[in-house]
Design a protein around this motif. Structure first.
Motif, short mmCIF file in Angstrom:
data_model
loop_
_atom_site.label_atom_id
_atom_site.label_comp_id
_atom_site.label_asym_id
_atom_site.label_seq_id
_atom_site.Cartn_x
_atom_site.Cartn_y
_atom_site.Cartn_z
N GLY A 292 6.04 14.14 -6.53
CA GLY A 292 6.11 14.79 -5.15
C GLY A 292 6.73 13.73 -4.19
O GLY A 292 6.19 13.41 -2.96
N ARG A 327 4.28 14.82 -1.13
CA ARG A 327 3.13 14.05 -0.76
C ARG A 327 2.69 14.00 0.68
O ARG A 327 1.65 14.05 1.22
CB ARG A 327 2.87 12.57 -1.30
CG ARG A 327 2.95 12.53 -2.69
CD ARG A 327 2.93 11.18 -3.34
NE ARG A 327 3.13 11.21 -4.70
CZ ARG A 327 2.88 9.87 -5.47
NH1 ARG A 327 2.36 8.90 -4.97
NH2 ARG A 327 3.17 9.90 -6.94
N ASP A 328 4.03 13.82 1.46
CA ASP A 328 3.91 13.60 3.12
C ASP A 328 3.86 14.71 3.63
O ASP A 328 4.86 15.48 3.48
CB ASP A 328 5.08 12.73 3.02
CG ASP A 328 4.79 12.35 4.73
OD1 ASP A 328 4.22 12.64 5.39
OD2 ASP A 328 5.92 11.59 5.25
N ASP A 359 0.97 15.55 -6.13
CA ASP A 359 1.40 15.22 -4.71
C ASP A 359 0.23 15.54 -3.86
O ASP A 359 0.52 15.30 -2.74
CB ASP A 359 2.55 15.93 -4.33
CG ASP A 359 2.56 17.51 -4.67
OD1 ASP A 359 2.68 17.97 -6.03
OD2 ASP A 359 2.27 18.38 -3.73
N THR A 360 -0.76 15.99 -4.18
CA THR A 360 -2.00 16.07 -3.54
C THR A 360 -3.24 15.62 -3.83
O THR A 360 -3.85 16.00 -4.97
CB THR A 360 -2.07 17.66 -3.03
OG1 THR A 360 -1.18 18.40 -2.40
CG2 THR A 360 -3.34 17.92 -2.13
N ASP A 361 -3.58 14.54 -3.23
CA ASP A 361 -4.82 13.73 -3.93
C ASP A 361 -6.15 14.04 -3.02
O ASP A 361 -7.12 13.14 -3.35
CB ASP A 361 -4.56 12.24 -3.78
CG ASP A 361 -4.17 11.67 -2.39
OD1 ASP A 361 -4.20 12.49 -1.39
OD2 ASP A 361 -3.76 10.53 -2.32
N ARG A 365 -5.72 15.77 2.64
CA ARG A 365 -4.10 15.84 2.59
C ARG A 365 -3.65 17.29 2.31
O ARG A 365 -2.53 17.57 2.99
CB ARG A 365 -3.52 14.93 1.33
CG ARG A 365 -2.18 15.07 1.34
CD ARG A 365 -1.72 14.07 0.14
NE ARG A 365 -2.15 12.68 0.33
CZ ARG A 365 -1.38 11.57 1.01
NH1 ARG A 365 -0.30 12.12 1.65
NH2 ARG A 365 -1.80 10.36 1.00
N LYS A 369 -1.40 19.39 4.86
CA LYS A 369 -0.02 19.93 4.67
C LYS A 369 0.09 21.67 5.10
O LYS A 369 0.96 21.83 5.47
CB LYS A 369 0.26 20.19 2.95
CG LYS A 369 0.25 18.82 2.48
CD LYS A 369 0.71 18.64 1.00
CE LYS A 369 0.72 17.52 0.43
NZ LYS A 369 1.07 17.56 -1.17
#
Length: 403
Positions: A292, A327-328, A359-361, A365, A369
């Protein structure tokens, strides 16, 4: 906002059709994207009938004889296809008011590459590349792609989601793949270019000195294999021109004609069967799949590396899709915005997110997205994939869409 959850037939078979759809409906999505065809994988499936699922390569329906009867390439058929799992899913989703999309990898499959010698890519040394990567220039592969698009459309799906309908990167992940030679990004790109007779011929027809491009790639890659230091830095047209010369860049850019014309043929065939094509660009998955953390270049700007001309396809295909594996949320907004500018505002754009690792915790988050995707102008968001994620991670979808 249109939305769907990706599912595999094995998910439905293992947990039961109604329980799976009960859960998916509860997430607040408007549709289901089912793997009408699948590549060979081994997946950890946390709530499946088996906690480890080995998927075979092939389609979950009987290939129509009028499409594949005379074809050199025929997709393998999955166990249980005779029970018509896609038809059952189509009826059940219609009863619930859900759309059904049929997803399939088009130009990747070791069984097809091994069954049809010469249909896979060939590198700059003239050696066969990965048998999993079929060459979109090869006439037999092009006929197969059109037939597969028609076959999936005939399953009664609202759209055919075409993954891998373009050139693949190097390496794409062959089983037990080994390379102890450090290749820089540009060296790997050159090693991954296909120089089969059909690719060489199509490039030459466009005025490219294809043989000169092949020789230069072989010289550069051969030098690295012999011990020269690999090139560093991202693959851009300017950097590649300085490193390998204008003929190599011209050769790489010529591949977009191959992909564009093939996608156009498949899209027309799918429309003829009463469905619509969603062309899924794999660039975002290549860049962010592992962690990610994609490299700085935006996916839409790097799509040319797979032979994808988003501007041309925006004029030809009713719907395009993109993997947003980052991730961002701000990076996702930038990626989606770049796709929107490339494809045009009047084209449907679907974005694929992963609700969980790598990539998604958190639920927050994922919600951020989804908001980024909406704000950047995408019309749909899809979540990958039901069978691969624990229930608590899947439950994030409901809140993300509601936010």
């Amino acid at each position: 906002m249109d939305s769907s959850v990706h599912v595999h037939v094995e998910d439905v078979r293992g947990e039961g059709l109604e329980p799976v759809l009960d859960r998916i409906t509860g997430y607040g999505v408007t549709g289901v994207t089912v793997a009408a065809a699948c590549r060979r994988t081994r997946d950890v499936t946390p709530h499946g009938a088996s906690r480890m699922t080995v998927r075979g390569e092939g389609v979950h329906f009987t290939p129509p004889a009028d499409l594949f009867g005379e074809s050199r390439l025929v997709p393998p058929v999955q166990d249980g296809a005779g029970q018509e799992p896609l038809a059952a899913l189509r009826r059940a989703t219609a009863e619930r008011g859900l759309r059904l999309h049929g997803w399939a990898p088009f130009l990747c499959g070791s069984a097809l590459g091994e069954a049809g010698p010469g249909v896979a890519v060939r590198d700059c040394f003239g050696d066969p590349g990965a048998t999993t990567d079929l060459c979109p220039s090869h006439p037999d592969v092009r006929r197969y792609a059109v037939a597969l698009g028609r076959a999936v459309a005939r399953q009664g799906v609202d759209s055919v989601v075409a993954e891998g309908l373009h050139f693949g990167p190097f390496p794409q992940g062959c089983p037990h793949e080994r390379s102890f030679v450090p290749l820089g990004p540009m060296d790997a790109f050159l090693f991954g270019l296909c120089f089969c007779d059909f690719c060489l011929g199509r490039a030459a027809d466009l005025g490219v000195n294809a043989e000169a491009a092949r020789r230069e790639c072989a010289r550069i890659v051969g030098g690295v294999l012999d011990g020269d230091p690999p090139a560093q830095g991202e693959v851009t047209r300017a950097a590649l021109t300085a490193y390998a010369g204008p003929e190599v860049v011209a050769y790489a850019r010529a591949r977009s004609e191959t992909v564009t014309s093939l996608v156009s043929e498949v899209s027309a065939a799918v429309a003829d069967e009463g469905s619509r094509l969603v062309f899924l660009d794999g660039t975002g998955a290549v860049k962010g799949h592992a962690d990610g953390l994609p490299s700085p270049g935006l996916a839409a700007h790097d799509a040319w590396q797979l032979g994808v001309d988003l501007v041309a396809l925006g004029d030809l295909v009713p719907s395009l899709g993109a993997f947003a594996y980052a991730r961002d949320p701000a990076r996702i907004a930038d990626d989606v915005g770049a796709y929107r500018r490339s494809t045009g505002k009047d084209r449907d754009l679907r974005v694929v997110l992963r609700p969980g690792p790598p990539d998604t915790d958190s639920a927050d988050r994922l919600a951020a997205k989804v908001r980024a995707v909406r704000a950047a102008g995408a019309g749909a968001v899809d979540f990958f994939a039901y069978g691969l994620l624990p229930y608590p991670v899947l439950d994030r979808i409901r809140g993300a869409l509601a936010s």
